[in-house]
Scaffold this active site. Structure first.
Site, PDB file in Angstrom:
ATOM      1  N   SER A   6     -23.976  -2.214 -18.957  1.00  0.00           N
ATOM      2  CA  SER A   6     -23.566  -2.206 -17.554  1.00  0.00           C
ATOM      3  C   SER A   6     -24.506  -1.335 -16.740  1.00  0.00           C
ATOM      4  O   SER A   6     -24.636  -0.131 -16.995  1.00  0.00           O
ATOM      5  CB  SER A   6     -22.142  -1.665 -17.416  1.00  0.00           C
ATOM      6  OG  SER A   6     -21.880  -1.404 -16.050  1.00  0.00           O
ATOM      7  N   HIS A  29     -24.842  -6.533 -17.593  1.00  0.00           N
ATOM      8  CA  HIS A  29     -23.523  -6.593 -16.943  1.00  0.00           C
ATOM      9  C   HIS A  29     -23.615  -5.949 -15.560  1.00  0.00           C
ATOM     10  O   HIS A  29     -24.032  -4.795 -15.421  1.00  0.00           O
ATOM     11  CB  HIS A  29     -22.537  -5.838 -17.820  1.00  0.00           C
ATOM     12  CG  HIS A  29     -21.118  -5.859 -17.376  1.00  0.00           C
ATOM     13  ND1 HIS A  29     -20.246  -6.873 -17.692  1.00  0.00           N
ATOM     14  CD2 HIS A  29     -20.399  -4.964 -16.654  1.00  0.00           C
ATOM     15  CE1 HIS A  29     -19.047  -6.613 -17.179  1.00  0.00           C
ATOM     16  NE2 HIS A  29     -19.110  -5.452 -16.530  1.00  0.00           N
ATOM     17  N   ASP A  31     -21.519  -4.989 -12.185  1.00  0.00           N
ATOM     18  CA  ASP A  31     -20.175  -4.751 -11.650  1.00  0.00           C
ATOM     19  C   ASP A  31     -20.182  -4.843 -10.128  1.00  0.00           C
ATOM     20  O   ASP A  31     -20.744  -3.985  -9.448  1.00  0.00           O
ATOM     21  CB  ASP A  31     -19.682  -3.370 -12.088  1.00  0.00           C
ATOM     22  CG  ASP A  31     -19.419  -3.303 -13.577  1.00  0.00           C
ATOM     23  OD1 ASP A  31     -18.558  -4.057 -14.055  1.00  0.00           O
ATOM     24  OD2 ASP A  31     -20.088  -2.510 -14.266  1.00  0.00           O
ATOM     25  N   MET A  33     -18.010  -4.550  -6.896  1.00  0.00           N
ATOM     26  CA  MET A  33     -16.738  -3.953  -6.447  1.00  0.00           C
ATOM     27  C   MET A  33     -16.710  -3.971  -4.930  1.00  0.00           C
ATOM     28  O   MET A  33     -17.719  -3.673  -4.285  1.00  0.00           O
ATOM     29  CB  MET A  33     -16.615  -2.516  -6.932  1.00  0.00           C
ATOM     30  CG  MET A  33     -16.789  -2.352  -8.427  1.00  0.00           C
ATOM     31  SD  MET A  33     -16.464  -0.646  -8.928  1.00  0.00           S
ATOM     32  CE  MET A  33     -16.999  -0.684 -10.641  1.00  0.00           C
ATOM     33  N   HIS A  62     -19.340  -9.212 -13.190  1.00  0.00           N
ATOM     34  CA  HIS A  62     -17.924  -8.836 -13.304  1.00  0.00           C
ATOM     35  C   HIS A  62     -17.448  -8.540 -11.886  1.00  0.00           C
ATOM     36  O   HIS A  62     -17.790  -7.493 -11.319  1.00  0.00           O
ATOM     37  CB  HIS A  62     -17.804  -7.615 -14.220  1.00  0.00           C
ATOM     38  CG  HIS A  62     -16.419  -7.064 -14.346  1.00  0.00           C
ATOM     39  ND1 HIS A  62     -16.159  -5.821 -14.882  1.00  0.00           N
ATOM     40  CD2 HIS A  62     -15.202  -7.580 -14.018  1.00  0.00           C
ATOM     41  CE1 HIS A  62     -14.863  -5.591 -14.865  1.00  0.00           C
ATOM     42  NE2 HIS A  62     -14.256  -6.635 -14.331  1.00  0.00           N
ATOM     43  N   MET A  64     -14.987  -7.444  -9.356  1.00  0.00           N
ATOM     44  CA  MET A  64     -13.750  -6.697  -9.079  1.00  0.00           C
ATOM     45  C   MET A  64     -13.537  -6.755  -7.568  1.00  0.00           C
ATOM     46  O   MET A  64     -13.726  -5.774  -6.844  1.00  0.00           O
ATOM     47  CB  MET A  64     -13.893  -5.260  -9.599  1.00  0.00           C
ATOM     48  CG  MET A  64     -13.836  -5.190 -11.121  1.00  0.00           C
ATOM     49  SD  MET A  64     -14.582  -3.683 -11.793  1.00  0.00           S
ATOM     50  CE  MET A  64     -16.287  -4.207 -11.865  1.00  0.00           C
ATOM     51  N   MET A 133     -10.054  -5.557 -20.183  1.00  0.00           N
ATOM     52  CA  MET A 133     -10.506  -4.248 -19.695  1.00  0.00           C
ATOM     53  C   MET A 133      -9.941  -3.147 -20.586  1.00  0.00           C
ATOM     54  O   MET A 133      -8.747  -3.127 -20.885  1.00  0.00           O
ATOM     55  CB  MET A 133     -10.039  -4.000 -18.260  1.00  0.00           C
ATOM     56  CG  MET A 133     -10.708  -4.860 -17.195  1.00  0.00           C
ATOM     57  SD  MET A 133     -12.492  -4.638 -17.064  1.00  0.00           S
ATOM     58  CE  MET A 133     -12.640  -2.877 -16.729  1.00  0.00           C
ATOM     59  N   GLY A 138     -13.095   0.108 -11.932  1.00  0.00           N
ATOM     60  CA  GLY A 138     -13.491   0.853 -10.736  1.00  0.00           C
ATOM     61  C   GLY A 138     -14.595   1.869 -10.959  1.00  0.00           C
ATOM     62  O   GLY A 138     -15.398   2.103 -10.065  1.00  0.00           O
ATOM     63  N   ASP A 171     -14.684  -4.082 -21.998  1.00  0.00           N
ATOM     64  CA  ASP A 171     -15.437  -3.354 -20.973  1.00  0.00           C
ATOM     65  C   ASP A 171     -14.675  -2.089 -20.597  1.00  0.00           C
ATOM     66  O   ASP A 171     -13.541  -2.153 -20.120  1.00  0.00           O
ATOM     67  CB  ASP A 171     -15.602  -4.268 -19.751  1.00  0.00           C
ATOM     68  CG  ASP A 171     -16.360  -3.609 -18.601  1.00  0.00           C
ATOM     69  OD1 ASP A 171     -16.962  -2.541 -18.799  1.00  0.00           O
ATOM     70  OD2 ASP A 171     -16.344  -4.201 -17.495  1.00  0.00           O
ATOM     71  N   GLY A 172     -15.344  -0.944 -20.816  1.00  0.00           N
ATOM     72  CA  GLY A 172     -14.763   0.341 -20.430  1.00  0.00           C
ATOM     73  C   GLY A 172     -14.657   1.276 -21.613  1.00  0.00           C
ATOM     74  O   GLY A 172     -13.895   1.010 -22.545  1.00  0.00           O
ATOM     75  N   GLY A 193     -21.736   0.959 -20.439  1.00  0.00           N
ATOM     76  CA  GLY A 193     -22.495   1.532 -19.334  1.00  0.00           C
ATOM     77  C   GLY A 193     -23.026   2.898 -19.675  1.00  0.00           C
ATOM     78  O   GLY A 193     -24.209   3.066 -19.997  1.00  0.00           O
TER      79      GLY A 193
HETATM   80  C1  DX5 Z   1     -15.631  -0.357 -14.827  1.00  0.00           C
HETATM   81  C2  DX5 Z   1     -16.733  -1.378 -15.057  1.00  0.00           C
HETATM   82  C3  DX5 Z   1     -17.500  -1.172 -16.298  1.00  0.00           C
HETATM   83  C4  DX5 Z   1     -18.228   0.143 -16.366  1.00  0.00           C
HETATM   84  C5  DX5 Z   1     -18.149   0.576 -17.780  1.00  0.00           C
HETATM   85  O1  DX5 Z   1     -14.818  -0.815 -13.808  1.00  0.00           O
HETATM   86  O2  DX5 Z   1     -16.178  -2.678 -15.119  1.00  0.00           O
HETATM   87  O3  DX5 Z   1     -18.402  -2.248 -16.520  1.00  0.00           O
HETATM   88  O4  DX5 Z   1     -19.582   0.096 -16.007  1.00  0.00           O
HETATM   89  O5  DX5 Z   1     -18.699   1.847 -17.894  1.00  0.00           O
HETATM   90  P1  DX5 Z   1     -18.514   2.700 -19.223  1.00  0.00           P
HETATM   91  O6  DX5 Z   1     -19.127   1.905 -20.335  1.00  0.00           O
HETATM   92  O7  DX5 Z   1     -19.241   3.949 -18.919  1.00  0.00           O
HETATM   93  O8  DX5 Z   1     -17.034   2.894 -19.425  1.00  0.00           O
HETATM   94 ZN    ZN Z   2     -17.523  -4.286 -15.779  1.00  0.00          ZN
END
Ligand code: DX5
Ligand code: ZN
Length: 218
Positions: A6, A29, A31, A33, A62, A64, A133, A138, A171-172, A193
């Site tokens: 990510s 990936h 994100d 938002m 992804h 959001m 998730m 977020g 993810d997360g 990420g």
């Molecule tokens: C959170 C995102 C993730 C985020 C994950 O809302 O969807 O993709 O980047 O980050 P890590 O791997 O640090 O939890």
């Molecule tokens: Zn994500």
């Protein structure tokens, strides 16, 4: 098995270099938002369009965001390989998933931690991937929620019964210390990420995560 770093934890002033640093990954990936579906705000269509153009690996979006029925197809149009919308925000997920596929993208549906899987199991034939998730969406760098593993198992069981090929993404909080339990529960697409970008040697971190899953599969 796919590793999808990510870029939320990457240097946003140097995204092309940061993508090149993870060229050994399977996907990147991204994100998106909107500050409404989640409190945070990141990037949108014009930036993702350039990322698709410069990335050495396919882009895994992804979303959001609110109103994915309207916005998600535009990410498919600009060339995102995989487009994930949140079921909590979708008005007509079946039509949306069909639209994404018609535009040449893989159609994927995400579930927040408090969203159950069972009511949506009937959507499997419309989907190429389900994202479970493992943090509240977020922000990067949050703690992994092991209590989502039963949901990963339930999705895996539904996919087995359905008989089609649907990938399961987590993810997360996915890191060297949590990725094996995800694989063991049935996930096969791993987003990371901070575990990739917050330490030196992003490529090495990708290889390390891949090796942990591969060792687990044998
Ligand atoms: C959170 C995102 C993730 C985020 C994950 O809302 O969807 O993709 O980047 O980050 P890590 O791997 O640090 O939890
Ligand atoms: Zn994500």
């Amino acid at each position: 098995m796919l590793i999808s770093p990510s870029i939320l934890s990457a240097d946003f002033a140097n995204l092309e270099e940061e993508l090149d640093a993870i060229a050994s990954a399977d996907w990147a990936h991204v994100d998106v938002m909107d500050g409404h579906f989640v409190p945070n705000l990141t990037i949108g269509l014009p930036v993702v369009e350039r990322l698709v153009e410069v990335s050495p690996v396919p882009i895994d979006t992804h979303l959001m965001i609110e109103d994915p029925d309207r916005w998600a197809p535009m990410y498919a149009e600009l060339g995102a390989k995989s487009v994930t919308f949140h079921i909590e925000a979708a008005a007509d997920p079946k039509t949306l998933a069909r639209n994404l596929r018609a535009l040449g993208a893989r159609a994927s549906m995400a579930l927040k931690p408090k969203t159950p899987w069972e009511p949506y199991a009937e959507l499997l034939p419309e989907l190429d991937m389900v994202l479970v998730m493992t943090v509240e969406p977020g922000f990067g760098g949050q703690a992994f929620m092991a209590d989502q593993m039963p949901k990963v198992r339930a999705v895996r069981e539904s996919v087995r019964r359905y008989g089609g090929e649907v990938w399961i993404q987590v993810d997360g909080g996915v890191s060297a210390s949590t990725i094996e339990q995800c694989a063991e529960a049935g996930a096969d697409v791993f987003v990371a990420g901070s575990a990739v970008y917050n330490a030196d040697d992003a490529a090495g971190n990708v290889d390390k995560l891949r090796a942990l899953v591969a060792a687990h599969q044998h």
